[in-house]
Write an enzyme that holds these catalytic residues in place. Structure first.
Site, PDB file in Angstrom:
ATOM      1  N   TYR A  46     -15.869  -7.954  21.543  1.00 29.08           N
ATOM      2  CA  TYR A  46     -14.424  -7.760  21.611  1.00 29.08           C
ATOM      3  C   TYR A  46     -14.050  -6.591  22.517  1.00 29.08           C
ATOM      4  CZ  TYR A  46     -12.977 -10.889  17.724  1.00 29.08           C
ATOM      5  OH  TYR A  46     -12.693 -11.964  16.929  1.00 29.08           O
ATOM      6  N   GLY A  47     -14.921  -5.592  22.588  1.00 36.24           N
ATOM      7  CA  GLY A  47     -14.571  -4.338  23.248  1.00 36.24           C
ATOM      8  C   GLY A  47     -13.908  -4.454  24.608  1.00 36.24           C
ATOM      9  N   CYS A  77     -14.029  -3.742  11.844  1.00 33.72           N
ATOM     10  CA  CYS A  77     -14.319  -3.803  13.279  1.00 33.72           C
ATOM     11  C   CYS A  77     -13.341  -2.881  13.980  1.00 33.72           C
ATOM     12  CB  CYS A  77     -14.170  -5.245  13.780  1.00 33.72           C
ATOM     13  SG  CYS A  77     -14.355  -5.462  15.562  1.00 33.72           S
ATOM     14  N   ASN A  78     -13.845  -1.812  14.589  1.00 39.93           N
ATOM     15  CA  ASN A  78     -12.948  -0.842  15.216  1.00 39.93           C
ATOM     16  C   ASN A  78     -12.150  -1.448  16.357  1.00 39.93           C
ATOM     17  OD1 ASN A  78     -15.421   0.912  14.125  1.00 39.93           O
ATOM     18  ND2 ASN A  78     -13.620   2.220  14.191  1.00 39.93           N
ATOM     19  N   CYS A 188     -17.866   2.402  16.112  1.00 39.54           N
ATOM     20  CA  CYS A 188     -18.035   0.951  16.117  1.00 39.54           C
ATOM     21  C   CYS A 188     -18.938   0.625  14.945  1.00 39.54           C
ATOM     22  CB  CYS A 188     -18.651   0.472  17.429  1.00 39.54           C
ATOM     23  SG  CYS A 188     -19.103  -1.283  17.439  1.00 39.54           S
ATOM     24  N   THR A 189     -18.596  -0.395  14.162  1.00 38.59           N
ATOM     25  CA  THR A 189     -19.381  -0.695  12.963  1.00 38.59           C
ATOM     26  C   THR A 189     -20.759  -1.272  13.288  1.00 38.59           C
ATOM     27  OG1 THR A 189     -18.188  -2.812  12.779  1.00 38.59           O
ATOM     28  CG2 THR A 189     -17.422  -0.973  11.413  1.00 38.59           C
TER      29      THR A 189
END
Length: 282
Positions: A46-47, A77-78, A188-189
């Site tokens: 996603y980042g 999710c960050n 970030c997880t």
């Protein structure tokens, strides 16, 4: 008002397996709660993605989880929270949504050098949530940030501890160490699954802050406040789903969480940004 005991599952969503680090803490703190976990590995990572695209993914998964009768949503999710937490709460006002933010506050409180490090993803770093956290908690603190997209991909490969992976980790952490940080925030997880590799590079003098336990505690508080908790003594179950390859997800759960034989279901995206289960557990 909801019944004081509620056996419906909690829904969790992540871009991949990073949220399993939060699930691990939830299972320890709230073992009576059942969880449906969706890893959107078909869209990983996603980042680097645009905010609107991440929002469409998050909305589609939340709707799927609501269709599975989930009583509460957790976004461990960050990157998803940075892009879509406020949007999701507006779009789904009837369901409690527990999100997360980078753990700048405890790092700022604990630092002795006045310099803290954050390793994160592009979506989190560029999001308004990250800027807000800095404004609220980092006054007078030097915050050194490193965007680390390759670390997400390492975890999605099973977090190998090899010379190659150690070199990748060192490439991100050595510049932070050089600034004099004494706190490192895992933004970030995915990153807690690289704890061994990160610790090997940082040594024992730098504290590593993993937000997962705090997210689990917040989930427990929300369940209690909303009278949604499942009674203590029950045995919660976890249902795993992925928009990617179910066999690979199964391998990662076994590797990262040490579960013997996890069942994983594949789900498929449609053009209207909805998802559905496409085959039986494997």
């Amino acid at each position: 008002m909801a019944d004081s005991t509620d056996s419906r599952p909690i829904g969790m969503l992540d871009s991949g397996v990073g949220g399993l680090s939060v699930l691990r803490e939830v299972r320890q703190l709230l073992p009576s709660e059942s969880v449906i976990y969706v890893g959107d590995q078909g869209h990983l990572p996603y980042g680097p993605r645009p905010r609107e695209e991440i929002r469409s993914f998050v909305s589609g998964i939340i709707q799927f989880l609501l269709d599975q009768n989930c009583k509460l949503i957790v976004i461990p999710c960050n990157a998803a929270c940075a892009a879509a937490l406020h949007y999701a709460r507006t779009a789904f006002p009837a369901i409690p949504i527990v999100g997360m933010e980078p753990a700048i506050k405890p790092a700022a409180e604990h630092t002795k050098t006045g310099v803290i490090g954050v390793i994160t993803t592009k979506a989190t770093y560029q999001g308004e949530l990250f800027a807000s956290v800095l404004d609220r908690f980092a006054n007078g603190i030097q915050v050194e940030t490193q965007v680390c997209p390759e670390l997400v991909l390492l975890v999605e490969q099973g977090a190998p501890d090899t010379p190659q992976s150690q070199a990748i980790v060192a490439g991100y952490l050595d510049p932070l160490k050089a600034t004099g940080i004494d706190e490192l925030v895992l933004g970030c997880t995915h990153f807690p699954f690289l704890d061994k590799q990160i610790r090997a590079q940082l040594g024992s003098d730098i504290e590593i802050i993993d937000p997962a336990p705090a997210v689990a505690r917040q989930l427990g508080r929300v369940l209690a406040q909303r009278q949604l908790a499942h009674p203590a003594g029950a045995v919660g179950q976890v249902r795993y789903l992925t928009t990617g390859d179910a066999d690979h997800m199964r391998f990662l759960i076994k590797t990262l969480l040490h579960e013997a034989e996890p069942a994983v279901e594949a789900v498929q995206w449609h053009n209207d940004r909805s998802i559905e289960v496409v085959r039986n557990p494997v």
